[in-house]
Design a protein around this motif. Structure first.
Motif, PDB file in Angstrom:
ATOM      1  N   LYS A 235       0.797  -1.231   0.000  1.00 46.90           N
ATOM      2  CA  LYS A 235       0.000   0.000   0.000  1.00 46.90           C
ATOM      3  C   LYS A 235       0.827   1.278   0.000  1.00 46.90           C
ATOM      4  N   SER A 236       2.086   1.195   0.364  1.00 44.17           N
ATOM      5  CA  SER A 236       2.920   2.396   0.422  1.00 44.17           C
ATOM      6  C   SER A 236       3.570   2.671  -0.933  1.00 44.17           C
ATOM      7  N   SER A 237       4.330   3.753  -0.993  1.00 45.84           N
ATOM      8  CA  SER A 237       4.994   4.147  -2.239  1.00 45.84           C
ATOM      9  C   SER A 237       6.215   3.263  -2.505  1.00 45.84           C
ATOM     10  N   ALA A 238       6.358   2.844  -3.754  1.00 52.78           N
ATOM     11  CA  ALA A 238       7.502   2.005  -4.134  1.00 52.78           C
ATOM     12  C   ALA A 238       7.901   2.279  -5.571  1.00 52.78           C
ATOM     13  N   VAL A 239       9.171   2.055  -5.852  1.00 53.18           N
ATOM     14  CA  VAL A 239       9.718   2.173  -7.210  1.00 53.18           C
ATOM     15  C   VAL A 239      10.329   0.829  -7.575  1.00 53.18           C
ATOM     16  N   LEU A 240       9.958   0.312  -8.731  1.00 56.26           N
ATOM     17  CA  LEU A 240      10.504  -0.952  -9.236  1.00 56.26           C
ATOM     18  C   LEU A 240      11.308  -0.665 -10.491  1.00 56.26           C
ATOM     19  N   LEU A 241      12.609  -0.904 -10.429  1.00 52.05           N
ATOM     20  CA  LEU A 241      13.485  -0.737 -11.593  1.00 52.05           C
ATOM     21  C   LEU A 241      13.857  -2.118 -12.102  1.00 52.05           C
ATOM     22  N   ARG A 242      13.467  -2.419 -13.329  1.00 46.27           N
ATOM     23  CA  ARG A 242      13.547  -3.785 -13.838  1.00 46.27           C
ATOM     24  C   ARG A 242      14.950  -4.175 -14.330  1.00 46.27           C
ATOM     25  N   GLY A 243      15.816  -3.207 -14.600  1.00 49.60           N
ATOM     26  CA  GLY A 243      17.151  -3.536 -15.094  1.00 49.60           C
ATOM     27  C   GLY A 243      17.147  -4.080 -16.502  1.00 49.60           C
ATOM     28  N   LEU A 244      16.313  -3.470 -17.368  1.00 50.89           N
ATOM     29  CA  LEU A 244      16.186  -3.928 -18.756  1.00 50.89           C
ATOM     30  C   LEU A 244      16.391  -2.752 -19.708  1.00 50.89           C
ATOM     31  N   PRO A 245      17.635  -2.280 -19.881  1.00 52.99           N
ATOM     32  CA  PRO A 245      17.870  -1.156 -20.784  1.00 52.99           C
ATOM     33  C   PRO A 245      17.470  -1.500 -22.213  1.00 52.99           C
ATOM     34  N   GLY A 246      16.779  -0.559 -22.857  1.00 49.47           N
ATOM     35  CA  GLY A 246      16.416  -0.747 -24.253  1.00 49.47           C
ATOM     36  C   GLY A 246      15.144  -1.532 -24.476  1.00 49.47           C
ATOM     37  N   GLU A 247      14.407  -1.866 -23.400  1.00 42.79           N
ATOM     38  CA  GLU A 247      13.174  -2.645 -23.547  1.00 42.79           C
ATOM     39  C   GLU A 247      11.963  -1.827 -23.108  1.00 42.79           C
ATOM     40  N   ALA A 248      10.794  -2.184 -23.626  1.00 43.17           N
ATOM     41  CA  ALA A 248       9.556  -1.462 -23.329  1.00 43.17           C
ATOM     42  C   ALA A 248       8.903  -2.043 -22.079  1.00 43.17           C
ATOM     43  N   ASN A 249       8.269  -1.167 -21.319  1.00 44.67           N
ATOM     44  CA  ASN A 249       7.610  -1.567 -20.082  1.00 44.67           C
ATOM     45  C   ASN A 249       6.433  -2.489 -20.374  1.00 44.67           C
ATOM     46  N   GLY A 250       6.404  -3.629 -19.707  1.00 42.75           N
ATOM     47  CA  GLY A 250       5.320  -4.572 -19.938  1.00 42.75           C
ATOM     48  C   GLY A 250       4.618  -5.005 -18.671  1.00 42.75           C
ATOM     49  N   LEU A 251       4.791  -4.252 -17.558  1.00 46.63           N
ATOM     50  CA  LEU A 251       4.185  -4.623 -16.285  1.00 46.63           C
ATOM     51  C   LEU A 251       3.018  -3.710 -15.947  1.00 46.63           C
ATOM     52  N   SER A 252       2.016  -4.281 -15.315  1.00 51.88           N
ATOM     53  CA  SER A 252       0.870  -3.514 -14.843  1.00 51.88           C
ATOM     54  C   SER A 252       0.772  -3.678 -13.332  1.00 51.88           C
ATOM     55  N   LEU A 253       0.966  -2.569 -12.598  1.00 50.54           N
ATOM     56  CA  LEU A 253       0.936  -2.595 -11.142  1.00 50.54           C
ATOM     57  C   LEU A 253       0.089  -1.437 -10.620  1.00 50.54           C
ATOM     58  N   PRO A 254      -0.332  -1.482  -9.350  1.00 47.86           N
ATOM     59  CA  PRO A 254      -1.119  -0.383  -8.791  1.00 47.86           C
ATOM     60  C   PRO A 254      -0.416   0.965  -8.913  1.00 47.86           C
ATOM     61  N   ALA A 255      -1.195   2.039  -8.784  1.00 50.53           N
ATOM     62  CA  ALA A 255      -0.680   3.393  -9.019  1.00 50.53           C
ATOM     63  C   ALA A 255       0.410   3.794  -8.031  1.00 50.53           C
ATOM     64  N   ASN A 256       0.441   3.174  -6.862  1.00 46.90           N
ATOM     65  CA  ASN A 256       1.466   3.531  -5.869  1.00 46.90           C
ATOM     66  C   ASN A 256       2.834   2.924  -6.199  1.00 46.90           C
ATOM     67  N   ILE A 257       2.889   2.066  -7.218  1.00 46.81           N
ATOM     68  CA  ILE A 257       4.154   1.445  -7.638  1.00 46.81           C
ATOM     69  C   ILE A 257       4.592   2.041  -8.973  1.00 46.81           C
TER      70      ILE A 257
END
Length: 375
Positions: A235-257
């Motif tokens: 429920k709190s604020s979080a940042v997820l860095l996937r470590g995939l330079p040059g690739e398009a975002n393909g994840l769907s997560l709640p607005a707080n992430i």
């Protein structure tokens, strides 16, 4: 040949290993230092390593250079056997590196070489440096096997002019026995201090969780899937860095992430400074970043990577970081335990000797040029 004039710039080849992005990121301060010291830096890399470094140094020359392309196991306990099966491929790649290096030296007029864990990048007539934090390579098979591997490791390292270890030389170190074995290689070993592209902020609003994904596949994706499932209830604020330079975002997560595939150094530096806790693999480059930025962390070693497991134990024993096995990782539990952990991050200070070591290396480059020039 006398000392070259002020317009002369020596060509320095820098080649990071392709086993994860950390070998590339820890070379960034080395490249920056060389550029500041009036050197032309050329980078030998491919794939994600090349993509990351091109974003950092778009002005530099990049040379396509095949990596080791190691395949990893989905099951951690199988990893040592999986790596063992690929030893002929590793030896073949080392031989390729050395032959390809001779071509690059002629084509690009290389005057100095800095190799991050690439064993074939030594040259008889050019100052060549090997970078590693693993003078003692740990395996799950015990001391006898570790001793044999150390002898083989040193056989290759001793073909270089120097070995640079990105750690503190004294007891206040990050890598423990990995970087401080009982016996060193016969070539000069120089401890250059932890390497990080980041700088600590004087003030930072530490109000969120930062998750740094990195490392080889398929374990990067396995850990990502585990985290994504658990983050849906966070429920709190979080940042997820996937470590995939040059690739398009393909994840769907709640607005707080907030999800990023990749961030340039300056933006990532800010995200780390703003984090109250960092969850990441126990890759050594990430550990060095955490040391420089003095960040509380929860480390999750890549299953089967004995080096990361050894490093995690050492860091937790010294109250630098809290660690959890991947198969036991539960986000809520890990954060609760980390909040009770007695972090003593200040015990390990970054004693950076890089500037002095680079100056000495450049002196050797000029000395080599003088020797090779006709009288």
């Amino acid at each position: 040949m006398d000392q070259p004039g002020t317009s002369f710039k020596p060509n320095i080849l820098v080649a990071p290993l392709d086993w994860g992005l950390g070998h590339a990121t820890r070379c960034i301060p080395i490249m920056q230092g060389l550029i500041q010291k009036n050197c032309n830096v050329l980078i030998a890399a491919e794939g994600k390593i090349k993509s990351l470094l091109q974003k950092e140094f778009p002005q530099l020359v990049f040379i396509d250079f095949k990596g080791y392309r190691i395949h990893y196991s989905k099951n951690g306990w199988m990893l040592p056997l999986q790596i063992g099966k690929q030893i002929p491929k590793i030896i073949s790649t080392i031989q390729y590196e050395n032959e390809r290096l001779k071509e690059i030296v002629k084509e690009y007029q290389i005057h100095g070489i800095i190799s991050d864990n690439r064993y074939g990048l030594h040259h008889d007539n050019i100052p060549s440096v090997f970078i590693t934090h693993q003078l003692r390579i740990k395996t799950p098979f015990g001391k006898i096997v570790d001793d044999i591997i150390q002898r083989i490791n040193y056989k290759y390292i001793n073909r270089f002019c120097e070995c640079w270890v990105p750690d503190n030389e004294n007891e206040s170190n990050l890598a423990g026995q990995l970087s401080h074995p009982e016996k060193n290689p016969s070539v000069p070993v120089k401890y250059i201090g932890p390497l990080s592209r980041f700088k600590e902020a004087t003030t930072a609003n530490e109000n969120n969780l930062l998750i740094l994904l990195s490392g080889p596949e398929p374990q990067r994706t396995i850990f990502e899937n585990l985290l994504v499932q658990q983050l849906r209830d966070y429920k709190s604020s979080a940042v997820l860095l996937r470590g995939l330079p040059g690739e398009a975002n393909g994840l769907s997560l709640p607005a707080n992430i907030s999800v990023y595939d990749h961030l340039p150094s300056a933006e990532l530096n800010q995200k780390v400074n703003e984090a109250s806790f960092v969850i990441s693999r126990c890759g050594y480059s990430t550990v060095m970043d955490l040391a420089v930025l003095k960040k509380k962390s929860i480390l999750v070693p890549t299953p089967g990577q004995t080096e990361q497991e050894e490093l995690a134990r050492h860091l937790m024993k010294n109250n630098f970081a809290f660690f959890v096995w991947q198969n036991k990782f539960r986000l809520k539990n890990a954060l609760n335990l980390a909040q009770e952990f007695n972090y003593q991050i200040q015990k390990i200070s970054a004693q950076n000797q890089l500037d002095d070591v680079l100056n000495g290396f450049i002196v050797e480059v000029y000395a080599s040029l003088n020797k090779s020039s006709p009288v």
